[in-house]
Design an enzyme around this catalytic site. Structure first.
Site, short mmCIF file in Angstrom:
data_model
loop_
_atom_site.label_atom_id
_atom_site.label_comp_id
_atom_site.label_asym_id
_atom_site.label_seq_id
_atom_site.Cartn_x
_atom_site.Cartn_y
_atom_site.Cartn_z
CB THR A 37 -0.92 -0.01 1.24
OG1 THR A 37 -1.81 -1.11 1.10
CG2 THR A 37 -1.74 1.26 1.36
CE1 TYR A 50 -5.75 0.02 -0.23
CE2 TYR A 50 -3.68 -0.42 -1.34
CZ TYR A 50 -4.54 -0.63 -0.29
OH TYR A 50 -4.19 -1.51 0.71
CB THR A 116 0.65 -3.70 6.35
OG1 THR A 116 -0.64 -3.67 5.73
CG2 THR A 116 1.28 -2.33 6.32
CG ASP A 117 -2.44 -7.39 3.49
OD1 ASP A 117 -2.71 -6.53 4.34
OD2 ASP A 117 -3.10 -7.55 2.44
CE LYS A 189 -3.04 -4.97 8.00
NZ LYS A 189 -3.04 -4.80 6.55
CD GLU A 310 -7.55 -29.46 26.55
OE1 GLU A 310 -8.42 -30.26 26.17
OE2 GLU A 310 -7.69 -28.23 26.49
C1 SIN Z 1 -0.93 -2.95 2.82
O1 SIN Z 1 0.19 -2.76 2.37
O2 SIN Z 1 -1.32 -2.29 3.83
C2 SIN Z 1 -1.92 -3.93 2.28
C3 SIN Z 1 -1.57 -4.50 0.96
C4 SIN Z 1 -0.30 -5.29 0.97
O3 SIN Z 1 0.01 -5.93 1.98
O4 SIN Z 1 0.38 -5.30 -0.05
#
Ligand code: SIN
Length: 353
Positions: A37, A50, A116-117, A189, A310
């Site tokens: 992103t 986007y 971020t993913d 995340k 367990e």
């Molecule tokens: C992001 O960057 O926040 C989401 C999309 C990605 O991980 O490429």
């Protein structure tokens, strides 16, 4: 002789002034861009829709020109993809380039811009295979570069501040987002859309940024980087490890399919403290009998998956993931499988890393 010394001193003085003016005395930080992103473009400044992974590394650098006051910057475009498309092959390319750059005496640190993913996965992989104590910092953004108040430029600026700081040496691979410094082993995340999405749920942040300077408040106590036994210098392909996600009523179909498809290892994301139901306990025991190591992890987001609660792990020859999420367990198991299939040895690694 005296003249020569004076002449030499003058040359050094002029050289140092020139170096100062050109910024050559500043730390040297490479920015390796991979997409996400932070490199995303939206239809307008206000829409949340986007396309990730479009903008180039040069544009990312131009978006935060203040980084040139912190360091000499060099940018490289490694890939330009949304991070859901990040693959093991990409991890190997990034790791090898990071190791190559950090072996150069004149390189201070590295910033990797990333979606971020799956950022926490790339960060954790690098934490295990980077062979240097110099700083490696991943940064991304939750808002695309075209949105009002995009968070990418500040995150890049702060990531460079961390990568350029001598305080960051020996801290392992880090993530910098939203004024926080996170360790790769614990970063997660936690929210799909919020700016403040990255947390260290088990151990807390490594530190913060204040006035553009890193302030560390703790160290990561697990093994990483120069203390890691894992090396991918000569590796072109990593072992295949599947994650099976447990839920009420799950049958053994998915574990059985993974075995039939020839995976090298299985991480079972069990309920509670990593518990499989009876059908999957039996299927996982079968997998071990077929020579496929099994790590029990948990879909429960926080806390350790502990041994022998367990499930009698010694009886089934399972290892437990401790503080590793299923996706990080998969990475550690892939690297562990390059060395051993012994469940006790794998267990040692899960405790140590
Ligand atoms: C992001 O960057 O926040 C989401 C999309 C990605 O991980 O490429």
């Amino acid at each position: 002789m005296i003249m020569n010394k004076r002449f030499l001193f003058s040359c050094l003085l002029i050289g140092s002034i020139a170096a100062n003016l050109c910024g050559q005395d500043k730390p040297r930080v490479y920015i390796l861009a991979t997409g996400g992103t932070i490199a995303g473009i939206g239809a307008s400044e206000t829409s949340s829709g986007y396309i990730a992974g479009v903008v180039s590394v040069d544009k990312i650098i131009q978006s935060a020109p203040e980084i040139l006051q912190l360091a000499q910057i060099k940018g490289e475009q490694v890939v330009n993809i949304p991070s859901q498309d990040m693959s093991e092959a990409d991890w190997l390319i990034i790791a090898k380039r990071v190791n190559q750059l950090l072996s150069q005496a004149d390189v201070t640190g590295i910033v990797i811009t990333h979606g971020t993913d799956t950022m926490e996965e790339t960060a954790f992989f690098l934490n295990l295979v980077v062979k240097s104590d110099k700083p490696v910092v991943l940064a991304g953004a939750m808002r695309p570069s075209t949105e009002i108040s995009a968070d990418g430029p500040m995150n890049v600026y702060e990531a460079v501040a961390v990568a350029a700081s001598p305080l960051s040496i020996g801290k392992g691979v880090m993530i910098v987002m939203d004024d926080k410094i996170l360790s790769a082993d614990d970063a997660m995340k936690t929210m799909t859309t919020a700016l403040e999405t990255f947390k260290c749920p088990n151990f807390g942040f490594l530190g913060y940024l204040w006035d553009s300077k890193p302030i560390f408040t703790r160290n990561s106590l697990v093994k990483h980087t120069i203390h890691s036994e894992f090396d991918v210098a000569d590796v072109d392909i990593l072992p295949k490890v599947a994650i099976v996600y447990g839920y009420a009523g799950i049958d053994s179909l998915f574990v059985a399919t993974a075995v039939r498809k020839g995976v090298n290892g299985i991480v079972y994301a069990g309920v509670g403290n990593g518990n499989p139901n009876t059908a999957n306990l039996n299927a996982l025991a079968d997998a071990v009998k077929h020579g496929i190591p099994v790590v029990r992890s948990a879909r429960t987001p926080f806390g350790p998956t502990t041994q022998h609660d367990e499930v009698d792990d010694d009886k089934y020859r399972f290892s437990a993931s401790w503080f590793k999420t299923p996706e990080k367990s998969r990475i550690l198991l892939m690297l562990a499988l390059m060395k051993t299939k012994d469940y006790k040895e794998i267990q040692r690694m899960f405790v140590e890393y």
